[in-house]
Each structure stands twice: as structure tokens, then as C-alpha cells.
Motif scaffolding. Structure first.
Motif, PDB file in Angstrom:
ATOM      1  N   ARG A  34      25.911  31.622  36.830  1.00 48.35           N
ATOM      2  CA  ARG A  34      26.430  32.285  38.025  1.00 48.35           C
ATOM      3  C   ARG A  34      25.315  33.030  38.745  1.00 48.35           C
ATOM      4  NH1 ARG A  34      32.225  35.038  36.592  1.00 48.35           N
ATOM      5  NH2 ARG A  34      33.455  33.132  36.392  1.00 48.35           N
ATOM      6  N   ASP A  87      30.710  39.502  37.992  1.00 49.64           N
ATOM      7  CA  ASP A  87      31.444  39.305  39.245  1.00 49.64           C
ATOM      8  C   ASP A  87      32.063  40.582  39.808  1.00 49.64           C
ATOM      9  OD1 ASP A  87      33.248  39.571  37.227  1.00 49.64           O
ATOM     10  OD2 ASP A  87      34.424  37.786  37.690  1.00 49.64           O
ATOM     11  N   HIS A 106      36.183  33.736  42.625  1.00 53.18           N
ATOM     12  CA  HIS A 106      35.944  32.542  41.805  1.00 53.18           C
ATOM     13  C   HIS A 106      37.276  32.031  41.282  1.00 53.18           C
ATOM     14  CE1 HIS A 106      36.495  34.792  38.013  1.00 53.18           C
ATOM     15  NE2 HIS A 106      35.783  35.753  38.572  1.00 53.18           N
TER      16      HIS A 106
HETATM   17 MN    MN Z   1      35.536  37.418  35.862  1.00 52.64          MN
END
Ligand code: MN
Ligand code: BGC
Length: 354
Positions: A120, A183, A276
Motif C-alpha cells: 500500500r 490507512d 479501500h
Molecule cells: Mn484498514
């Protein structure tokens, strides 16, 4: 006429009796709800309190004065695409390895930021772009560790945290460990990345959860524990492969060991999640969690088999310390725990009850 009056009166009495039972019902329902939902170990504390706690018993001479009022909310952009070079340019004081310490004063704690990671890169850049300036404004002494799982087997977030903890301690005797998902972007600098004497759940209000915790025992996203406490609860379980429940297991350890789960209030613990695809729970997640109690002491930092890993790469990059590890494959047989020692369904329901 008289008959009619009588019936009106008796109807009123009946109505009153009815109202009374409805009110009693509501009262007992609320009481029941409160008792069922009571979580005395979850408390909200202001960052100021956190600072005061870390100052108890220490002389403040030469130490940094952190003024929370001067730390601001920041517009976070989840769609930006900063490059490593750009982030470097706006953080000239950050040294190789993602290291910083304030020049003019001494930081209260030495903080290791542990980011479990795979695949990522784009998220990582957005996160570093947000974290590096914030942590400097908070006048912390810190190093950022990105712990990458090699291979393409199911992700094991818990084990990566444990590996990160051990690898970080090879660099320095950090006081405080912040376990941070790639994230999640903090929306205000007021959310201090420091530890208190408990377990501090920093992500108390995530946008994807409508800025509330989904359930009080939620301990996912971002959480900070000092070195002793992390060791005391035996770190994370190494046995959760795939998405889900490893953070619940961690939360249960915190609860069981008598630590509080402290949180910044919701206007401070705000995070934006980078978009995501939502992952689905691993097949064994809930089943594994039912057996957490019987595994706790032997599944974590103290487990030589579970902690078996090979460090493939260690490099001090300009923005972070990159640790790439082979943590092995999920076992053919999951460690579900002793069937005689599973937690009860009642315990399980109470754990997740909002
Ligand atoms: Mn996550
Ligand atoms: C899962 C956790 C997860 C949480 C929030 C729970 O049901 O077990 O692992 O963090 O939901 O998404």
C-alpha cells in the motif's frame, strides 16, 4: 349522563395505570441496557491529562512544553499523491530512518511508530505526509518503523506489531509504542502520539464509523502502549491470519490485565480512512476469539514458535525505517484454544455490545 361520567373516570384510571406500566418498562429497559453496557475500564481523557500523567515523578527541567491549544486541526486530503521527495522537502529536520528529536528541549517520551504494511505504498506516502509534520509539532522524539510482511499469504497484523516492537527495541529503548494502521489519517494535531500508564486508543472517532467507536471495546486502528504494558499483556496474538478479531483479542488482554482503555474525546480522536475495499473476516476469526483466554499467556511475545520470523531487509530510508520480514505461513491447524476454556457466549455478546 352520570353513567357516562363514571365510565370516563374509570377510563382515565385505566389509562393512568397503562401509562405507569409503560414508564416502568422504559425505566427497566434503560437500566438493563446501562447494566449490560457498562464498561468501567473505558474512559475518555484529554491530551492535557496525558501530559500531566507522564510528568508525574519527573522533573520538567529542560523538557519540552507542549501547548495543546496551539496544536491545530488540519485539512487532511485522502486523495493527495505526495512523492517521497516532496515529503522530504517539507520535512528537512527529519533524519534518515524517519527519525526526529526536538533541538531546543528534551522530549517527554521516546516514541516508536509501528506501521504494519504490505502493498500500500500510496497509502504510506499519504500517511507519512500527514504524520511527519504533526509529530514534529508535538515535539516528540520518534522513529517510524514500517514493518512489511513478505510474500502473499494472509496478512498477520498482530504478528507484524510484535515483530515491530522487538525490532524497534534493537534500535533504542523506546518508552512508548504507537501501533498505527497505514490507512488512517489523524485530523487534528491535538491528538498526542504519546503513552499514558494504560492503553491509549487514539482512533476514537473514525469517519468510516461515523466518528464514534462501533463498540466500547474496539481497540483497532491506532493504539499506544508503553513498553512495560505491551510486554505485560504479551503483545498481540500471533495466531490471527487474515482480517478481523486480532484487535479484539488485544483489547481483551488489556481488559483482563486490569489496564484502562483510555481515549481522546471524539473531537480529538478524529481520523479519516483512505478509501479501500472493505475486507471480509477470516473464516476462523470469531472462533479464534472465543478461545483467546486460554491462548493469551502462551500466544504472543512469549511464544518462541509463534514469534519465529526472518528479517529479510532492514534499511533506513529517508522517511522511515523499513523492516521487511518473512513471518512464515498460516499453520494448517489454527490455534483455536482449549475447547474447555472458551469464553461464554454471554461474555462474547457483552464484549461487542455497543
Ligand atoms: Mn484498514
Ligand atoms: C472486527 C475487528 C475490526 C472491527 C471494526 C470487528 O468486528 O473483529 O477486527 O477492527 O470489527 O471494523
Amino acid at each position: 349522563m352520570i353513567r357516562c361520567k363514571m365510565s370516563l373516570k374509570s377510563r382515565m384510571t385505566k389509562c393512568r395505570r397503562h401509562l405507569r406500566s409503560v414508564l416502568l418498562f422504559i425505566y427497566f429497559s434503560l437500566l438493563g441496557f446501562a447494566l449490560f453496557n457498562y464498561k468501567s475500564h473505558c474512559v475518555y481523557t484529554m491530551p492535557d491529562a496525558l501530559l500531566q500523567m507522564s510528568q508525574i515523578g519527573h522533573s520538567s527541567e529542560g523538557k519540552c512544553k507542549i501547548n495543546i491549544a496551539e496544536l491545530d486541526e488540519v485539512k487532511v486530503d485522502i486523495f493527495s499523491e505526495p512523492s517521497e521527495k516532496e515529503i522530504q522537502a517539507i520535512n528537512p529536520e527529519v533524519k534518515k530512518g524517519g527519525v526526529y528529536s526536538p533541538k531546543k528541549c528534551q522530549a517527554w517520551q521516546k516514541v516508536a511508530i509501528i506501521i504494519p504494511y504490505r502493498d500500500r505504498y500510496h497509502f504510506l506516502m499519504i500517511l507519512l505526509n500527514r504524520l511527519l509534520p504533526m509529530l514534529q509539532r508535538q515535539q516528540l522524539n520518534f522513529r517510524i518503523f514500517v514493518v512489511e510482511q513478505a510474500g502473499d499469504k494472509q496478512f498477520n497484523r498482530g504478528k507484524l506489531m510484535n515483530v515491530g516492537y522487538l525490532e524497534a527495541l534493537k534500535f533504542d529503548k523506546f518508552d512508548c509504542f504507537v501501533f498505527q494502521d497505514a490507512d488512517l489519517l489523524p485530523e487534528t494535531d491535538k491528538n498526542l502520539y504519546m503513552c499514558d500508564p494504560h492503553a491509549r486508543h487514539l482512533a476514537s472517532a473514525i469517519n468510516e464509523m461515523r466518528y464514534h467507536v462501533m463498540y466500547y471495546n474496539y481497540a483497532g486502528g491506532v493504539i499506544a502502549l508503553n513498553r512495560e504494558n505491551y510486554h505485560r499483556i504479551n503483545g498481540y496474538s500471533n495466531s490471527y491470519w487474515g482480517w478481523g478479531n486480532e484487535d479484539d483479542d488485544f483489547s481483551a488482554r488489556i481488559l483482563e490485565s486490569g489496564l484502562l482503555l483510555t481515549r481522546p474525546p471524539e473531537h480529538i480522536g478524529r481520523y479519516k480512512m483512505v478509501r479501500h475495499k472493505k475486507q471480509t473476516r477470516s473464516d476462523h476469526g470469531n472462533e479464534m476469539f472465543l478461545g483467546w483466554r486460554s491462548r493469551w499467556m502462551t500466544d504472543g511475545l512469549s511464544d518462541p514458535d509463534g514469534m519465529n520470523y526472518t528479517r529479510l531487509q532492514l534499511e533506513e530510508l529517508p522517511l522511515y525505517t523499513h523492516v521487511k520480514v518473512d513471518i512464515g505461513d498460516p499453520p494448517a491447524q489454527m490455534r483455536l484454544g482449549n475447547p474447555d476454556e472458551l469464553v461464554s457466549l454471554w461474555w462474547f455478546l457483552k464484549f461487542y455490545f455497543p
